[in-house]
Design an enzyme around this catalytic site. Structure first.
Site, mmCIF file in Angstrom:
data_model
loop_
_atom_site.group_PDB
_atom_site.id
_atom_site.type_symbol
_atom_site.label_atom_id
_atom_site.label_comp_id
_atom_site.label_asym_id
_atom_site.label_seq_id
_atom_site.Cartn_x
_atom_site.Cartn_y
_atom_site.Cartn_z
ATOM 1 N N THR A 1 3.833 1.660 -1.367
ATOM 2 C CA THR A 1 4.389 1.841 -2.707
ATOM 3 C C THR A 1 3.338 2.416 -3.649
ATOM 4 O O THR A 1 3.620 3.302 -4.458
ATOM 5 C CB THR A 1 4.913 0.500 -3.249
ATOM 6 O OG1 THR A 1 5.840 -0.056 -2.308
ATOM 7 C CG2 THR A 1 5.600 0.674 -4.580
ATOM 8 N N GLU B 1 1.722 5.286 4.829
ATOM 9 C CA GLU B 1 2.796 6.269 4.985
ATOM 10 C C GLU B 1 2.474 7.198 6.155
ATOM 11 O O GLU B 1 1.493 7.944 6.109
ATOM 12 C CB GLU B 1 2.969 7.077 3.701
ATOM 13 C CG GLU B 1 3.440 6.246 2.515
ATOM 14 C CD GLU B 1 4.740 5.527 2.811
ATOM 15 O OE1 GLU B 1 5.751 6.182 3.129
ATOM 16 O OE2 GLU B 1 4.743 4.279 2.740
ATOM 17 N N THR C 1 2.440 -6.516 2.785
ATOM 18 C CA THR C 1 1.965 -7.349 3.894
ATOM 19 C C THR C 1 0.445 -7.401 3.923
ATOM 20 O O THR C 1 -0.150 -8.471 3.985
ATOM 21 C CB THR C 1 2.488 -6.796 5.236
ATOM 22 O OG1 THR C 1 3.909 -6.777 5.209
ATOM 23 C CG2 THR C 1 2.026 -7.666 6.389
ATOM 24 N N ASP D 1 0.822 -1.210 0.000
ATOM 25 C CA ASP D 1 0.000 0.000 0.000
ATOM 26 C C ASP D 1 0.858 1.264 0.000
ATOM 27 O O ASP D 1 0.513 2.260 -0.643
ATOM 28 C CB ASP D 1 -0.931 0.003 1.214
ATOM 29 C CG ASP D 1 -2.008 -1.064 1.117
ATOM 30 O OD1 ASP D 1 -2.656 -1.154 0.067
ATOM 31 O OD2 ASP D 1 -2.201 -1.808 2.094
#
Length: 304
Positions: free
Chosen positions: A64, A270, A90, A62
């Site tokens: 990336t 992030e 993951t 997610d």
């Protein structure tokens, strides 16, 4: 169609992925570029555009995907290539909700053959995301879960870490502004601003969310006692908009969020920390390759 795969460099050595790429290349051309350090995705996307690539595959988790979305949103709309996803993280929350296979060969085949849809992204100050922004407790859990634990337990690592941290969590005070609603003060345990449906390793936060409706699905957990947990779970399960005592839900095109102290936010994996945030939907801003009958888009969605 000739594809270019921009791959998270940490995944480049995985044998199953390399095998899938080799098998895919027997019938379709595929160029591969790997990241090495921060900023590479932005650079590699710009390089692909300069070389006339019209459809990209982003390979990673997610976080990336979030990097790719931010890179695309820096460009004028007409310059943004179509984007497809090869889930290698993951949790892969966004790809899972979209019905994109985590089997590399199947994801590559979808990238080659699938249809691109115009979908929404969300702008938060100078950041963008496509899936979910979590705040407070949920963001703290995601930010502090050790990588080794994520790899060992998969998405369940978030739940385990959450149970441990809940014992000492302090709620965040502040205010929120929504269209048509007076500014409201709150003490928040956790909240999520959702473009799509799930985060945190498979937790369904906004079951009615669509990524092409121009709306945010907001869910917030206000301060409650441990004796209230059963009722909180009931309110969450009922999914009734703005009716719960502790769980509040809204569908809005924007919201402003101000906290008394800096609060951790997590945008598609992030982490950032902010006190004042304005979330704004950027409607139909990215061309995203999705499976047929994807549950994240409306049934009357017009294809590109």
């Amino acid at each position: 169609m000739s594809l270019r795969l921009i791959l998270n460099g940490k995944k480049a050595g995985e044998e199953s992925l390399r095998s899938a790429i080799s098998q895919f290349r027997r019938s379709h051309p595929l160029q591969v570029r790997c990241t090495f350090e921060g900023g590479d995705i932005n650079r590699l996307i710009n390089e692909a555009i300069n070389e006339q690539c019209t459809r990209l595959v982003i390979g990673g988790g997610d976080g990336t995907v979030n990097e790719a979305i931010n890179a695309l949103m820096k460009l004028p709309f007409e310059q943004r290539p179509e984007l497809s996803i090869l889930p290698l993280g993951t949790a892969n929350d966004f790809a899972t909700a979209a019905g994109i296979s985590t089997v590399p060969l199947k994801a590559l085949q979808l990238a080659q053959q699938g249809t691109a849809y115009l979908v929404d992204t969300v702008k938060v100050d100078n950041h963008a995301f496509i899936n979910v922004a979590s705040a407070g407790f949920g963001a703290q859990v995601t930010a502090t879960t050790p990588v080794q634990l994520k790899n060992l337990l998969g998405g369940g690592a978030y739940t385990l870490a959450g149970l441990v941290q809940a014992l000492s969590f302090k709620p965040y005070g502040g205010s929120v502004e929504l269209p048509g609603v007076e500014k409201e003060q709150f003490k928040i345990i956790a909240a999520a601003v959702c473009n799509a449906k799930q985060a945190g390793g498979g937790q369904i936060l906004a079951p009615d969310a669509l990524i092409d409706d121009g709306l945010l699905d907001v869910v917030a957990f206000t301060e409650f006692d441990f004796s209230d947990v059963a009722q909180v779970i009931t309110e969450l399960t009922n999914n009734v908009k703005n009716q719960g005592r502790w769980v509040k839900r809204f569908q809005v095109p924007w919201l402003k969020w101000h906290t008394d102290e800096s609060m951790p936010l997590n945008l598609d994996g992030e982490p950032i920390t902010e006190r004042l945030c304005e979330f704004i939907v950027k409607a139909k801003s990215v061309r995203l390759v999705l499976p047929e009958h994807c549950s994240l888009v409306s049934h009357n969605h017009k294809l590109i």
